[in-house]
Design an enzyme around this catalytic site. Structure first.
Site, PDB file in Angstrom:
ATOM      1  NE  ARG A 263      22.154  -0.011 -44.704  1.00 52.40           N
ATOM      2  CZ  ARG A 263      22.166   1.178 -44.091  1.00 52.40           C
ATOM      3  NH1 ARG A 263      23.206   1.991 -44.227  1.00 52.40           N
ATOM      4  NH2 ARG A 263      21.145   1.547 -43.352  1.00 52.40           N
TER       5      ARG A 263
ATOM      6  CE  LYS B 269      14.132  -8.187 -46.307  1.00 51.01           C
ATOM      7  NZ  LYS B 269      14.816  -7.350 -47.301  1.00 51.01           N
TER       8      LYS B 269
ATOM      9  N   PRO C 255      11.301 -14.074 -47.496  1.00 51.94           N
ATOM     10  CG  PRO C 255      11.862 -12.408 -49.030  1.00 51.94           C
ATOM     11  CD  PRO C 255      11.454 -13.842 -48.933  1.00 51.94           C
TER      12      PRO C 255
ATOM     13  CG  ASP D  58       9.926  -6.435 -45.238  1.00 55.98           C
ATOM     14  OD1 ASP D  58       8.970  -7.235 -45.285  1.00 55.98           O
ATOM     15  OD2 ASP D  58       9.836  -5.280 -45.661  1.00 55.98           O
TER      16      ASP D  58
ATOM     17  CD  GLN E 241       8.174 -11.733 -49.620  1.00 55.65           C
ATOM     18  OE1 GLN E 241       8.543 -10.635 -49.249  1.00 55.65           O
ATOM     19  NE2 GLN E 241       8.326 -12.116 -50.872  1.00 55.65           N
TER      20      GLN E 241
ATOM     21  CG  PHE F 294       6.948  -6.433 -49.664  1.00 55.08           C
ATOM     22  CD1 PHE F 294       7.545  -5.906 -48.535  1.00 55.08           C
ATOM     23  CD2 PHE F 294       7.244  -5.873 -50.900  1.00 55.08           C
ATOM     24  CE1 PHE F 294       8.425  -4.836 -48.632  1.00 55.08           C
ATOM     25  CE2 PHE F 294       8.119  -4.796 -51.006  1.00 55.08           C
ATOM     26  CZ  PHE F 294       8.708  -4.272 -49.870  1.00 55.08           C
TER      27      PHE F 294
END
Length: 286
Positions: free
Chosen positions: A173, A215, A232, A234, A272, A276
DNA sequence: GCCCAGGTGAAGC
DNA sequence: GCTTCACATGGG
């Protein structure tokens, strides 16, 4: 009179669940107290009956940075009432009523989520802490508390090398974070401008960055901006959609996307977050 | 050792 | 369009 403590009156606010919910990465739990950093403020928070108590390192006259971050003026019942009345959402809300969305600094949020891909939340916290400790400006902290640093600016990170960042254990990253820092510091990506544009345009602007896909873009748009329909997806949210809404047969990504944008309503991003959290804490089917 | 984690980009069909 | 794979690192 400026003081270093404030009690915010707010109902339906589960501080612990919110601060540990994987949207912000700088909060450490103590004995009923959460210690963290908001912008350039060291702050301790704890949930009390009827609200939240905050303590800072020094006197504060204007507390709007805190209430804005915590979004304590949001009327949660209105948000919850806007959800579709289905069983999965009912269960998810009942399980964590008081879970909130924060309103973070866009740069810190973008940088943090660039670091988030295929990492567990605890690991993201560790990397963010390391980056802040090494490259963030030291902050005033009350006596007896460990030193704390602001999250480093885009300009500060833009001046580093990829190797400097890899040393912070962020692996592949590192070039992505560096490119984002240089785009923001160099004015190629204006994060302030995104406050005034449509969701689709803001999303497109973020996705131009390498290492930022739909995302991560939607995380930033939901957790740092005023885009209540950013959603988002995931691995956990994908599990929730598949298991709770389409258990019989898989849907194509395009169909799922259409379902997301039409089904959950004007506060779909909030829905969301409940889904999650519910999947993360109930990983196995009942 | 193995699999997985708040993904993305490139390469293959 | 969809599937597969590499990419660092650490936890369970």
């Amino acid at each position: 009179m400026p003081g270093n403590a404030l009690k915010i009156l707010v109902a339906d606010y589960d501080l612990a669940t919110t601060l540990a919910s994987g949207q912000a990465f700088r909060w450490q739990p103590g004995a009923g107290v959460w210690t963290g950093v908001i912008h350039r403020h060291w702050v301790q928070l704890h949930g009390v009956p009827g609200g939240i108590e905050a303590t800072t390192a020094g006197p504060v006259t204007d507390w709007s940075w805190l209430t804005h971050y915590l979004q304590t003026d949001l009327d949660l019942p209105t948000v919850l009432a806007s959800f579709p009345a289905d069983e999965p959402l009912r269960a998810a809300v009942q399980h964590a009523r008081g879970l909130r969305l924060l309103r973070q600094d866009p740069w810190e949020c973008l940088a943090s989520f660039i670091l988030s891909s295929t990492k567990q939340i605890v690991q993201i916290q560790q990397i963010v802490a390391l980056v802040a400790e090494r490259y963030g400006e030291p902050l005033a902290v009350p006596n007896g508390h460990s030193p704390t640093h602001a999250f480093p600016s885009a300009e500060r990170l833009a001046a580093l090398s990829e190797a400097d960042l890899r040393d912070c254990k962020m692996g592949f990253r590192a070039p992505y974070l560096l490119a984002a820092a240089r785009a923001v510091a160099g004015g190629k990506l204006d994060l302030e401008r995104l406050r005034g544009v449509e969701l689709a345009e803001a999303r497109e602007a973020l996705i131009t960055l390498p290492g930022v896909g739909p995302k991560i873009a939607d995380c930033v748009l939901l957790f740092a901006y005023d885009f209540p329909q950013a959603f988002p997806v995931d691995v956990w949210v994908m599990k929730a959609l598949r298991r709770l809404y389409f258990p019989r047969r898989a849907r194509s990504p395009a169909r799922l996307q259409r379902f997301i944008t039409t089904y959950f309503g004007p506060h779909s991003g909030y829905a969301q977050q409940y889904l999650f959290h519910y999947m993360r804490t109930h990983p196995n089917p009942v």
